[in-house]
Scaffold this motif. Structure first.
Motif, PDB file in Angstrom:
ATOM      1  N   LEU A   1       0.829  -1.203   0.000  1.00  0.00           N
ATOM      2  CA  LEU A   1       0.000   0.000   0.000  1.00  0.00           C
ATOM      3  C   LEU A   1       0.866   1.257   0.000  1.00  0.00           C
ATOM      4  O   LEU A   1       0.623   2.194  -0.774  1.00  0.00           O
ATOM      5  CB  LEU A   1      -0.924   0.005   1.218  1.00  0.00           C
ATOM      6  CG  LEU A   1      -1.811   1.234   1.400  1.00  0.00           C
ATOM      7  CD1 LEU A   1      -2.758   1.400   0.226  1.00  0.00           C
ATOM      8  CD2 LEU A   1      -2.577   1.149   2.700  1.00  0.00           C
ATOM      9  N   ILE A   2       1.890   1.279   0.815  1.00  0.00           N
ATOM     10  CA  ILE A   2       2.785   2.427   0.873  1.00  0.00           C
ATOM     11  C   ILE A   2       3.492   2.625  -0.464  1.00  0.00           C
ATOM     12  O   ILE A   2       3.601   3.753  -0.958  1.00  0.00           O
ATOM     13  CB  ILE A   2       3.797   2.275   2.033  1.00  0.00           C
ATOM     14  CG1 ILE A   2       3.058   2.391   3.366  1.00  0.00           C
ATOM     15  CG2 ILE A   2       4.906   3.316   1.937  1.00  0.00           C
ATOM     16  CD1 ILE A   2       3.903   2.069   4.581  1.00  0.00           C
ATOM     17  N   GLU A   3       3.952   1.544  -1.061  1.00  0.00           N
ATOM     18  CA  GLU A   3       4.609   1.644  -2.373  1.00  0.00           C
ATOM     19  C   GLU A   3       3.649   2.195  -3.420  1.00  0.00           C
ATOM     20  O   GLU A   3       4.020   3.046  -4.236  1.00  0.00           O
ATOM     21  CB  GLU A   3       5.145   0.281  -2.805  1.00  0.00           C
ATOM     22  CG  GLU A   3       6.357  -0.177  -2.027  1.00  0.00           C
ATOM     23  CD  GLU A   3       6.797  -1.587  -2.381  1.00  0.00           C
ATOM     24  OE1 GLU A   3       6.199  -2.207  -3.295  1.00  0.00           O
ATOM     25  OE2 GLU A   3       7.749  -2.071  -1.745  1.00  0.00           O
ATOM     26  N   SER A   4       2.395   1.738  -3.403  1.00  0.00           N
ATOM     27  CA  SER A   4       1.395   2.238  -4.353  1.00  0.00           C
ATOM     28  C   SER A   4       1.132   3.728  -4.140  1.00  0.00           C
ATOM     29  O   SER A   4       1.007   4.481  -5.107  1.00  0.00           O
ATOM     30  CB  SER A   4       0.086   1.463  -4.194  1.00  0.00           C
ATOM     31  OG  SER A   4       0.257   0.120  -4.543  1.00  0.00           O
ATOM     32  N   LEU A   5       1.048   4.139  -2.885  1.00  0.00           N
ATOM     33  CA  LEU A   5       0.822   5.551  -2.597  1.00  0.00           C
ATOM     34  C   LEU A   5       1.995   6.414  -3.062  1.00  0.00           C
ATOM     35  O   LEU A   5       1.792   7.513  -3.572  1.00  0.00           O
ATOM     36  CB  LEU A   5       0.582   5.753  -1.094  1.00  0.00           C
ATOM     37  CG  LEU A   5      -0.742   5.210  -0.567  1.00  0.00           C
ATOM     38  CD1 LEU A   5      -0.780   5.298   0.958  1.00  0.00           C
ATOM     39  CD2 LEU A   5      -1.912   5.943  -1.167  1.00  0.00           C
ATOM     40  N   ILE A   6       3.201   5.904  -2.914  1.00  0.00           N
ATOM     41  CA  ILE A   6       4.382   6.642  -3.382  1.00  0.00           C
ATOM     42  C   ILE A   6       4.339   6.804  -4.895  1.00  0.00           C
ATOM     43  O   ILE A   6       4.606   7.880  -5.430  1.00  0.00           O
ATOM     44  CB  ILE A   6       5.676   5.938  -2.919  1.00  0.00           C
ATOM     45  CG1 ILE A   6       5.829   6.079  -1.406  1.00  0.00           C
ATOM     46  CG2 ILE A   6       6.900   6.505  -3.632  1.00  0.00           C
ATOM     47  CD1 ILE A   6       6.927   5.226  -0.799  1.00  0.00           C
ATOM     48  N   VAL A   7       3.968   5.745  -5.603  1.00  0.00           N
ATOM     49  CA  VAL A   7       3.866   5.808  -7.065  1.00  0.00           C
ATOM     50  C   VAL A   7       2.784   6.801  -7.472  1.00  0.00           C
ATOM     51  O   VAL A   7       2.982   7.632  -8.372  1.00  0.00           O
ATOM     52  CB  VAL A   7       3.584   4.407  -7.648  1.00  0.00           C
ATOM     53  CG1 VAL A   7       3.196   4.486  -9.112  1.00  0.00           C
ATOM     54  CG2 VAL A   7       4.791   3.501  -7.458  1.00  0.00           C
ATOM     55  N   MET A   8       1.628   6.751  -6.793  1.00  0.00           N
ATOM     56  CA  MET A   8       0.537   7.677  -7.109  1.00  0.00           C
ATOM     57  C   MET A   8       0.962   9.122  -6.866  1.00  0.00           C
ATOM     58  O   MET A   8       0.655  10.007  -7.663  1.00  0.00           O
ATOM     59  CB  MET A   8      -0.698   7.333  -6.271  1.00  0.00           C
ATOM     60  CG  MET A   8      -1.368   6.045  -6.678  1.00  0.00           C
ATOM     61  SD  MET A   8      -2.653   5.508  -5.521  1.00  0.00           S
ATOM     62  CE  MET A   8      -3.719   6.899  -5.461  1.00  0.00           C
ATOM     63  N   GLN A   9       1.673   9.370  -5.770  1.00  0.00           N
ATOM     64  CA  GLN A   9       2.140  10.722  -5.454  1.00  0.00           C
ATOM     65  C   GLN A   9       3.125  11.201  -6.513  1.00  0.00           C
ATOM     66  O   GLN A   9       3.090  12.355  -6.931  1.00  0.00           O
ATOM     67  CB  GLN A   9       2.793  10.748  -4.069  1.00  0.00           C
ATOM     68  CG  GLN A   9       3.206  12.128  -3.637  1.00  0.00           C
ATOM     69  CD  GLN A   9       2.023  13.047  -3.445  1.00  0.00           C
ATOM     70  OE1 GLN A   9       0.997  12.645  -2.915  1.00  0.00           O
ATOM     71  NE2 GLN A   9       2.150  14.278  -3.881  1.00  0.00           N
ATOM     72  N   GLY A  10       3.980  10.312  -6.981  1.00  0.00           N
ATOM     73  CA  GLY A  10       4.934  10.666  -8.031  1.00  0.00           C
ATOM     74  C   GLY A  10       4.223  11.061  -9.312  1.00  0.00           C
ATOM     75  O   GLY A  10       4.588  12.046  -9.962  1.00  0.00           O
ATOM     76  N   ARG A  11       3.200  10.312  -9.683  1.00  0.00           N
ATOM     77  CA  ARG A  11       2.423  10.645 -10.890  1.00  0.00           C
ATOM     78  C   ARG A  11       1.733  11.989 -10.729  1.00  0.00           C
ATOM     79  O   ARG A  11       1.701  12.807 -11.652  1.00  0.00           O
ATOM     80  CB  ARG A  11       1.386   9.559 -11.163  1.00  0.00           C
ATOM     81  CG  ARG A  11       1.964   8.279 -11.677  1.00  0.00           C
ATOM     82  CD  ARG A  11       0.870   7.274 -11.972  1.00  0.00           C
ATOM     83  NE  ARG A  11       1.434   5.963 -12.211  1.00  0.00           N
ATOM     84  CZ  ARG A  11       0.838   4.827 -11.888  1.00  0.00           C
ATOM     85  NH1 ARG A  11      -0.361   4.841 -11.317  1.00  0.00           N
ATOM     86  NH2 ARG A  11       1.408   3.675 -12.136  1.00  0.00           N
ATOM     87  N   SER A  12       1.164  12.211  -9.546  1.00  0.00           N
ATOM     88  CA  SER A  12       0.476  13.472  -9.286  1.00  0.00           C
ATOM     89  C   SER A  12       1.451  14.647  -9.367  1.00  0.00           C
ATOM     90  O   SER A  12       1.142  15.684  -9.961  1.00  0.00           O
ATOM     91  CB  SER A  12      -0.167  13.418  -7.901  1.00  0.00           C
ATOM     92  OG  SER A  12      -0.796  14.631  -7.606  1.00  0.00           O
TER      93      SER A  12
END
Length: 77
Positions: free
Chosen positions: A16-27
């Protein structure tokens, strides 16, 4: 049994943390692209501003909207 569940929960939390980091990077990337575009538009406006205002008053640029509003008809049912 509790140890296995704890390990599974830890792995899920890590995913979950890894997914959130990826989403934040895209944003952040989208935001940077948007800001770049805004700066380009601002620069265009600054460069084109004096030329546009010297040749055409601002009110004339939007006069076609007023003409459309005056000639507008309501749709017939």
């Amino acid at each position: 049994m509790e140890l296995k569940e704890s390990i599974e929960q830890e792995m899920k939390l890590e995913q979950l943390i890894e997914s959130l980091i990826v989403m934040q990077g895209r944003s952040n990337r989208r935001l940077e692209e948007l800001l770049k575009r805004v700066h380009q538009i601002e620069q265009y406006i600054l460069e084109a501003g004096p030329q546009a205002t010297a040749t055409q008053p601002l009110d004339e640029g939007y006069s076609f909207i007023a003409r459309l509003e005056k000639g507008k008809t309501t749709p017939k049912s």
